[in-house]
Motif scaffolding. Structure first.
Motif, PDB file in Angstrom:
ATOM      1  N   PRO A  64     -30.574 -65.062 -48.480  1.00 51.06           N
ATOM      2  CA  PRO A  64     -30.123 -65.462 -47.142  1.00 51.06           C
ATOM      3  C   PRO A  64     -29.966 -64.254 -46.233  1.00 51.06           C
ATOM      4  N   SER A  69     -24.392 -65.013 -43.881  1.00 50.05           N
ATOM      5  CA  SER A  69     -24.006 -65.638 -45.147  1.00 50.05           C
ATOM      6  C   SER A  69     -22.525 -66.008 -45.192  1.00 50.05           C
ATOM      7  N   THR A  71     -19.304 -67.376 -42.780  1.00 43.82           N
ATOM      8  CA  THR A  71     -19.100 -68.056 -41.508  1.00 43.82           C
ATOM      9  C   THR A  71     -18.337 -67.175 -40.514  1.00 43.82           C
ATOM     10  N   GLU A 229     -18.594 -68.312 -50.052  1.00 40.18           N
ATOM     11  CA  GLU A 229     -19.519 -68.641 -48.971  1.00 40.18           C
ATOM     12  C   GLU A 229     -20.847 -67.899 -49.151  1.00 40.18           C
ATOM     13  N   ALA A 232     -22.813 -69.605 -51.899  1.00 40.10           N
ATOM     14  CA  ALA A 232     -23.326 -70.884 -51.396  1.00 40.10           C
ATOM     15  C   ALA A 232     -24.518 -70.674 -50.481  1.00 40.10           C
ATOM     16  N   ALA A 233     -24.520 -69.569 -49.737  1.00 43.20           N
ATOM     17  CA  ALA A 233     -25.624 -69.280 -48.823  1.00 43.20           C
ATOM     18  C   ALA A 233     -26.934 -69.055 -49.573  1.00 43.20           C
ATOM     19  N   ALA A 235     -27.889 -70.635 -52.369  1.00 47.92           N
ATOM     20  CA  ALA A 235     -28.397 -71.970 -52.685  1.00 47.92           C
ATOM     21  C   ALA A 235     -28.879 -72.687 -51.435  1.00 47.92           C
ATOM     22  N   ASP A 236     -28.157 -72.524 -50.319  1.00 45.44           N
ATOM     23  CA  ASP A 236     -28.557 -73.174 -49.070  1.00 45.44           C
ATOM     24  C   ASP A 236     -29.929 -72.688 -48.606  1.00 45.44           C
ATOM     25  N   THR A 237     -30.196 -71.414 -48.793  1.00 53.92           N
ATOM     26  CA  THR A 237     -31.495 -70.863 -48.401  1.00 53.92           C
ATOM     27  C   THR A 237     -32.615 -71.480 -49.222  1.00 53.92           C
ATOM     28  N   ASP A 239     -32.489 -74.441 -50.776  1.00 51.71           N
ATOM     29  CA  ASP A 239     -32.586 -75.860 -50.423  1.00 51.71           C
ATOM     30  C   ASP A 239     -33.331 -76.054 -49.107  1.00 51.71           C
ATOM     31  N   ALA A 240     -33.122 -75.153 -48.179  1.00 53.07           N
ATOM     32  CA  ALA A 240     -33.768 -75.269 -46.867  1.00 53.07           C
ATOM     33  C   ALA A 240     -35.285 -75.152 -46.986  1.00 53.07           C
ATOM     34  N   THR A 243     -36.587 -78.673 -48.365  1.00 49.88           N
ATOM     35  CA  THR A 243     -36.233 -79.878 -47.619  1.00 49.88           C
ATOM     36  C   THR A 243     -37.417 -80.348 -46.784  1.00 49.88           C
TER      37      THR A 243
END
Length: 307
Positions: A64, A69, A71, A229, A232-233, A235-237, A239-240, A243
């Motif tokens: 990320p 990464s 907030t 956080e 989590a960033a 994994a979010d990267t 997943d994005a 998607t």
């Protein structure tokens, strides 16, 4: 005498026939055996070659944006009056393998003193390699290395380490105190691993001009929150990237095509790697040196209130 000669020739000819048949038979059997032996030899060679075990594929293939990464709300809570709200990105030759970002700020309370805070997050990703091992295995080795490094910080006092639950697949928080610039700093470093990525986050603070030194509990709490956080960033990267596009994306593609055909289109071609890229041009030495980044820049050095 003339009649016996032809008879003798016939007898000799008949006698020669079995010899030829035997020779042909032996030759045929020999060829068949040699082919069988060649076949068995080749099959034996093929089966003798060991097959190399397949290395587990790396879970993550990207990182990320380090400056995004964590907030903005968390940054505001942990680093009041941060000099650069978007952070200062660290230098990297490959942002998909290694990246970092830092924030620092001095919350001036006037006659009540000031509180200084510094936060840094770093990501290191490992690919799977047939000769070196899986990405997760290599990341585990780096995880152990970073924990050891945090414990051995130069000048550290009252070093302690314990597992940090709920952060990645494994995590350790290392706490210690450090005295510099005539002030006492409280440190917390969280090292976490998620798949083939290692996250190393350090949070520290000090009280200036008579303000109290922040407690270890408050620093640890802030470090763990930010580390969650950051993990989590990662994994979010991932997943994005998998998607599926939202409905109506066809219209956006058409619009993009129109922009490409328009003369002079090229806006955004020089965009940076993240929200922290805007601050690269005026970045200071905060991300490069602990001794510089951990102490606020001022022309005077206020004395700490004696305990």
């Amino acid at each position: 005498m003339h009649r016996s000669a032809p008879r003798l020739s016939r007898i000799l000819a008949c006698a020669a026939v079995p010899v030829m048949l035997v020779a042909v038979g032996c030759s045929s059997d020999s060829d068949s055996d040699s082919k069988k032996n060649a076949g068995s030899s080749s099959s034996g060679t093929a089966s003798a070659k060991p097959s190399e075990p397949t290395v587990e594929a790396a879970r993550f293939d990207d990182l990320p944006d380090p400056c995004a990464s964590i907030t903005k709300k968390t940054i505001k809570d942990l680093v009041p009056d941060a000099k650069k709200k978007n952070g200062t990105a660290g230098r990297s030759n490959d942002l998909a393998a290694r990246s970092s970002c830092s924030w620092n700020g001095l919350d001036d309370k006037g006659v009540d003193g000031s509180q200084y805070r510094w936060l840094d997050v770093g990501f290191t990703r490992f690919d799977s390699d047939q000769s070196l091992g899986s990405g997760a295995k290599r990341a585990t080795a780096e995880y152990t290395k970073q924990v050891t490094k945090a414990k051995g910080s130069e000048g550290a006092e009252k070093v302690a380490a314990e597992p940090a639950a709920g952060i990645g697949e494994e995590a350790t928080v290392v706490t210690y105190g450090l005295s510099k610039t005539d002030e006492d700093f409280t440190y917390a470093t969280v090292v976490a691993r998620t798949g083939n990525v290692v996250v190393t986050l350090t949070y520290n603070g000090a009280g200036y001009a008579g303000a109290k030194t922040p407690s270890s509990a408050s620093i640890v709490k802030g470090a763990q929150k930010a580390a969650k956080e950051a993990v989590a960033a990662v994994a979010d990267t991932a997943d994005a990237k998998v998607t599926p596009p939202a409905s109506g994306s066809g219209d956006s593609k058409k619009d993009a095509g129109k922009k490409d055909t328009a003369k002079g289109s090229g806006s955004g071609s020089g965009s940076g790697s993240g929200s922290g890229s805007d601050s690269d041009s005026d970045s200071d030495s905060d991300s490069d040196s602990d001794s510089d980044s951990d102490s606020p820049k001022s022309t005077t050095k206020p004395k700490a209130k004696s305990s």
